[in-house]
Design an enzyme around this catalytic site. Structure first.
Site, mmCIF file in Angstrom:
data_model
loop_
_atom_site.group_PDB
_atom_site.id
_atom_site.type_symbol
_atom_site.label_atom_id
_atom_site.label_comp_id
_atom_site.label_asym_id
_atom_site.label_seq_id
_atom_site.Cartn_x
_atom_site.Cartn_y
_atom_site.Cartn_z
ATOM 1 N N SER A 252 0.763 2.745 -1.998
ATOM 2 C CA SER A 252 -0.253 3.777 -2.129
ATOM 3 C C SER A 252 -0.549 4.134 -3.587
ATOM 4 C CB SER A 252 0.191 4.989 -1.324
ATOM 5 O OG SER A 252 -0.929 5.711 -0.950
ATOM 6 N N HIS A 393 -0.701 4.132 7.363
ATOM 7 C CA HIS A 393 -0.448 4.102 5.926
ATOM 8 C C HIS A 393 1.045 4.333 5.665
ATOM 9 C CE1 HIS A 393 -1.615 4.730 1.757
ATOM 10 N NE2 HIS A 393 -0.909 5.839 1.724
HETATM 11 C C1 GCU Z 1 -4.056 10.134 -0.931
HETATM 12 C C2 GCU Z 1 -4.996 9.507 -1.928
HETATM 13 C C3 GCU Z 1 -4.800 7.998 -2.002
HETATM 14 C C4 GCU Z 1 -3.356 7.662 -2.214
HETATM 15 C C5 GCU Z 1 -2.512 8.332 -1.158
HETATM 16 C C6 GCU Z 1 -0.990 8.149 -1.318
HETATM 17 O O1 GCU Z 1 -4.426 9.761 0.359
HETATM 18 O O2 GCU Z 1 -6.302 9.848 -1.563
HETATM 19 O O3 GCU Z 1 -5.562 7.449 -3.064
HETATM 20 O O4 GCU Z 1 -3.175 6.268 -2.219
HETATM 21 O O5 GCU Z 1 -2.744 9.712 -1.192
HETATM 22 O O6 GCU Z 1 -0.524 7.962 -2.422
HETATM 23 O O7 GCU Z 1 -0.296 8.248 -0.309
#
Ligand code: GCU
Length: 413
Positions: A252, A393
């Site tokens: 992420s 995710h």
């Molecule tokens: C949020 C953000 C993302 C990121 C994510 C994370 O959703 O919008 O860009 O990748 O956090 O780090 O879990």
């Protein structure tokens, strides 16, 4: 039928070296061509890429997206804080190492290391930043609870439980496969909230009188990448680690930092992006899921200020994220997505890895085929790997199994 139609609508026209892509899901867009120099000439050899085009693209990412960061300081130094040769029931040696960013002993990050005890010489390692603290990666009591940062400038920090993040770090699986693991808490480098860059590593490198980074200087993502490079300086002096076989990995937001670290620091032999999305592997011009304006609004401190000029103006960006992946060539790179992670635009992550392929081909290496791999059918025949798995995710055991297979291909020839 609808899906078929949608697929049929996804046409790729290669015109004057630029890929124009249109589809029902995204508005039409034209990707900047990694193989076209700024003066319009075409790159035909890998040495032209390395000497001319690569520096052009790198500079453009620095100026417009992540911001320029210092190189690790010559005054950096290290000290071993703890060592336990009987970690994980005797399977591994666990170390905690302080990496001091400058001459001073005040500012440092702690690298947590696990090295397999069954080894012949130096070992390859996976290395990544963690979200919640080193003690959240491992359940072992011996791991120190470091200075956990709060989530904003007003909140009090809450300390995550020991092992809270351990499902994301299969230490035993890595050790059993002959790999070491190194990790650092992101907050040791730069806390993940907007405080006008008063804490974290930025102020250590301000010029006289400077109070915050300039518009083309580093945000937090680039600071995390800087921290990754600092740790690499340590790996080079640790006799248990094969510093030529370090796979840098991130999930992420930390995947964004990982890709950028892999681009600027060619000492990383392999780069793995897990669900990195916008500002990571996903193409900005698709504007699907998280967009440039959304990320700059919610996380105004992650990128350099210049990036904000491209809010709702993605087509004016001189670069797009396929070129970030191309900067990693000819080193192996792996991009992974999760089906339910639409915020990160899985197809955009795939397309970006796919459009980096021509640069790998310049080196006589294979990139990715045009067809997006189906769910749970990893593609890793060439130097660019990709998979999409069902689910949310996250970084899971399934993801790691693929990364180990990919690393085995290159590190265990
Ligand atoms: C949020 C953000 C993302 C990121 C994510 C994370 O959703 O919008 O860009 O990748 O956090 O780090 O879990």
């Amino acid at each position: 039928m609808k899906t078929l139609l949608r697929k049929a609508l996804l046409v790729l026209i290669v015109s004057s070296g630029c890929a124009t892509i249109s589809g029902q899901n995204s508005t039409d867009y034209t990707l900047p061509d990694p193989l076209l120099m700024e003066d319009g000439r075409e790159i035909k050899t890998s040495s032209e890429w390395t000497q001319i085009r690569r520096p052009e693209i790198l500079e453009s990412f620095e100026n417009n997206v992540y911001g320029k960061a210092p190189k690790p300081s010559k005054d950096m130094h290290f000290s071993i804080l703890t060592e336990d040769k009987q970690a994980l029931g005797g399977k591994a040696t666990r170390k905690e190492v302080a990496v001091y960013f400058t001459k001073s002993k005040d500012n440092y990050m702690t690298v947590l290391l696990y090295i397999p005890n069954q080894r012949n010489g130096r070992v390859p390692i996976f290395f990544g930043l963690n979200f919640d603290g080193n003690h959240a990666v491992s359940k072992e009591e011996g791991v120190a609870i470091v200075r956990i940062q709060s989530k904003s400038s007003t909140d009090m920090p809450t300390i995550p439980a020991r092992g809270a993040e351990s499902s994301r770090w299969p230490i035993e699986m890595l050790i059993e496969n002959g790999y070491g693991l190194a990790t650092v808490y992101r907050g040791d480098i730069d806390p993940d909230y907007d405080d006008g860059f008063r804490n974290g590593v930025h102020p250590l490198f301000y010029s006289n009188g400077q109070e915050k980074p300039e518009a083309d200087e580093w945000g937090t993502v680039a600071a995390w990448a800087f921290g990754l490079s600092c740790a690499m300086n340590y790996f080079e002096v640790d006799k248990d680690i094969d510093a030529k076989q370090v796979a840098v990995i991130g999930h992420s937001r930390l995947g964004k930092a990982t890709l950028w670290a892999g681009a600027i620091d060619e000492r990383f032999a392999m780069v793995i992006s897990n669900d990195s999305g916008c500002g990571g592997a996903a193409l900005s011009r698709r504007k699907i899921g998280e967009t440039v304006s959304a990320i700059n609004k919610n996380f105004p401190y992650w990128f350099c200020d210049n990036f904000k000029q491209f809010n709702d103006r993605e087509d004016f960006l001189p670069v797009d994220q396929h070129q970030l992946i191309a900067l990693i060539a000819p080193r192996p790179v792996y991009v992974a997505s999760a089906e339910e992670d639409q915020w990160a635009d899985p197809e955009g992550e795939f397309l970006s890895a796919y459009h980096a392929s021509p640069v790998y081909e310049l080196f006589g290496l294979k990139g990715l085929p045009k067809e997006m791999p189906k769910l749970s059918q990893p593609e890793m025949q060439g130097h660019i790997g990709y998979h999409i798995r069902p689910g949310k995710h996250d970084i899971t055991g399934y993801d790691w199994e693929q990364y180990i297979k990919f690393a085995d291909k290159f590190f265990k020839k």
